[in-house]
Design an enzyme around this catalytic site. Structure first.
Site, short mmCIF file in Angstrom:
data_model
loop_
_atom_site.label_atom_id
_atom_site.label_comp_id
_atom_site.label_asym_id
_atom_site.label_seq_id
_atom_site.Cartn_x
_atom_site.Cartn_y
_atom_site.Cartn_z
N LYS A 81 0.86 -1.18 0.00
CA LYS A 81 0.00 0.00 0.00
C LYS A 81 0.90 1.23 0.00
CE LYS A 81 -3.61 2.43 2.42
NZ LYS A 81 -4.71 2.33 3.36
N LYS B 74 -2.10 -1.44 -3.95
CA LYS B 74 -2.99 -0.27 -3.91
C LYS B 74 -2.16 0.99 -4.04
CE LYS B 74 -6.06 1.95 -0.72
NZ LYS B 74 -6.47 1.99 0.64
C1 PBG Z 1 -7.61 3.40 5.38
C2 PBG Z 1 -7.85 3.26 3.93
C3 PBG Z 1 -7.62 4.21 2.92
C4 PBG Z 1 -8.12 3.66 1.74
C5 PBG Z 1 -8.61 2.39 2.05
N1 PBG Z 1 -8.42 2.15 3.40
C6 PBG Z 1 -7.09 5.58 2.99
C7 PBG Z 1 -5.75 5.86 3.48
O1 PBG Z 1 -4.91 4.98 3.65
O2 PBG Z 1 -5.51 7.05 3.74
C8 PBG Z 1 -8.14 4.36 0.41
C9 PBG Z 1 -9.12 3.85 -0.58
C10 PBG Z 1 -9.43 4.77 -1.70
O3 PBG Z 1 -8.78 5.82 -1.91
O4 PBG Z 1 -10.37 4.44 -2.44
N2 PBG Z 1 -6.45 2.91 5.90
#
Ligand code: PBG
Length: 331
Positions: A198, A253
């Site tokens: 991520k 992601k």
């Molecule tokens: C929370 C989380 C996030 C997303 C999914 N879970 C945001 C972040 O890490 O700030 C982002 C998903 C999206 O942008 O569609 N940890």
């Protein structure tokens, strides 16, 4: 004899039947996971930076779940919106057995036992500062204390009956600790979808508006735990650790800007690999679509097919319902 005019790749592209015969990647509704925002209010509420996406009450969530099941979408991923007064420094609302997420899981599993339900394991919807963990006096996210909180959160989701917990926090060691706790408590069937690779991406902006963590976060970023967009070897390292710790599935992601990572992960490990077409990707496409600059159906299906072609077994996408409808019409 080995080239033009004997070899003419266009021969196979001439007709739809031969294009169909040589098509390598076929997107189906089985490849889609639908992320949904759930709120404590009645009805639905629009999210201005994500046109067409709404926050849903549990009743509305059940309506959407019915549509998703009918369209043969295998699973929903839940993202609760926490009221500002329920947020705190220790994020205790995250493991409240009567919390919104836990109630939503129970309601879904009762009505639609065959629909997969995924919950996000991370503290950012629940912390008053919008970070995914607990902070020390200098604002640094404390790893091991955060992991203890994530374990409590994951157990509360498992107790509510969730099928898959998806830790999206990027703390070190959290998959092993969550897996161990699930085993001890007897939740041996609860799957873990690890957000292993991520990235600290600017494409999450609209999501943070949707769950209301953007204002809490302010100008702060998540670079001390989410990965540097410049790296790929680090993604393989993270995936190998999460698999060793007991992840059943891994995630990359964002999606489209990171399809090279999807490909490397799938080739290296050959495990169920998912990609998240995140909020910024959705909003970017939608903005161009609403301006009449891009054809919605063609561009969305192309983007999703590309992510699958890169090696993803499935894609989390805010377009899931529409995409499943278009795919059905194509058949
Ligand atoms: C929370 C989380 C996030 C997303 C999914 N879970 C945001 C972040 O890490 O700030 C982002 C998903 C999206 O942008 O569609 N940890």
């Amino acid at each position: 004899m080995s080239s033009y005019p004997y070899v003419r790749p266009r021969r196979m592209r001439r007709d739809e039947f031969s294009r169909r015969l040589m098509r390598e990647t076929v997107l189906t509704s089985n490849d889609l996971i639908y992320p949904v925002f759930v709120h404590e209010l009645e009805g639905r509420e629009a999210i201005p930076s994500m046109p067409g996406v709404e926050r849903l009450s549990i009743d509305e969530l059940l309506r959407v779940a019915e549509q998703a099941s009918e369209l043969r979408i295998p699973a929903l991923a839940l993202f609760p919106v926490t009221a500002p007064e329920a947020k705190s420094l220790d994020a205790a609302a995250a493991w409240d057995e009567d919390g919104l997420c836990q109630r939503a899981v129970r309601a879904l599993k009762r009505r639609f036992p065959d629909l997969g339900v995924i919950t996000d394991v991370a503290l950012d919807p629940y912390t008053s500062h919008g970070q995914d963990g607990l902070l020390d006096d200098y604002g640094y996210v404390i790893n091991d204390l955060t992991v203890e909180a994530l374990v409590k959160q994951a157990l509360s989701h498992a107790a509510a009956g969730v099928d898959i917990v998806a830790p999206s926090d990027m703390m070190d060691g959290r998959i092993g600790e969550i897996r161990g706790a699930l085993e001890v408590e007897g939740y041996i069937h609860t799957r873990i979808l690890a957000y292993s690779a991520k990235y600290a991406s600017a494409f999450y902006g609209p999501f943070r508006d949707a769950v209301g963590s953007a204002s809490a976060l302010g100008k702060a970023d998540k670079k001390t735990y989410q990965m540097d967009p410049a790296n790929t070897d680090e993604a393989l390292h993270e995936v190998s650790l999460d698999l060793a710790e007991g992840a059943d599935m891994v995630m990359v992601k964002p999606g489209m800007p990171y399809v090279d990572i999807v490909r490397r992960v799938k080739e290296e490990f050959g495990v169920p690999t998912f990609a998240y077409q995140v909020s910024g990707e959705y909003s970017m496409l939608k903005a161009a679509i609403l301006n009449g600059w891009l054809d919605e159906r063609a561009c969305v299906l192309e983007a999703l097919t590309s992510i699958k072609r890169a090696g993803a077994d499935g894609v989390l996408t805010y377009f899931a319902l529409d995409a499943a409808r278009w795919l059905r019409e194509q058949d």
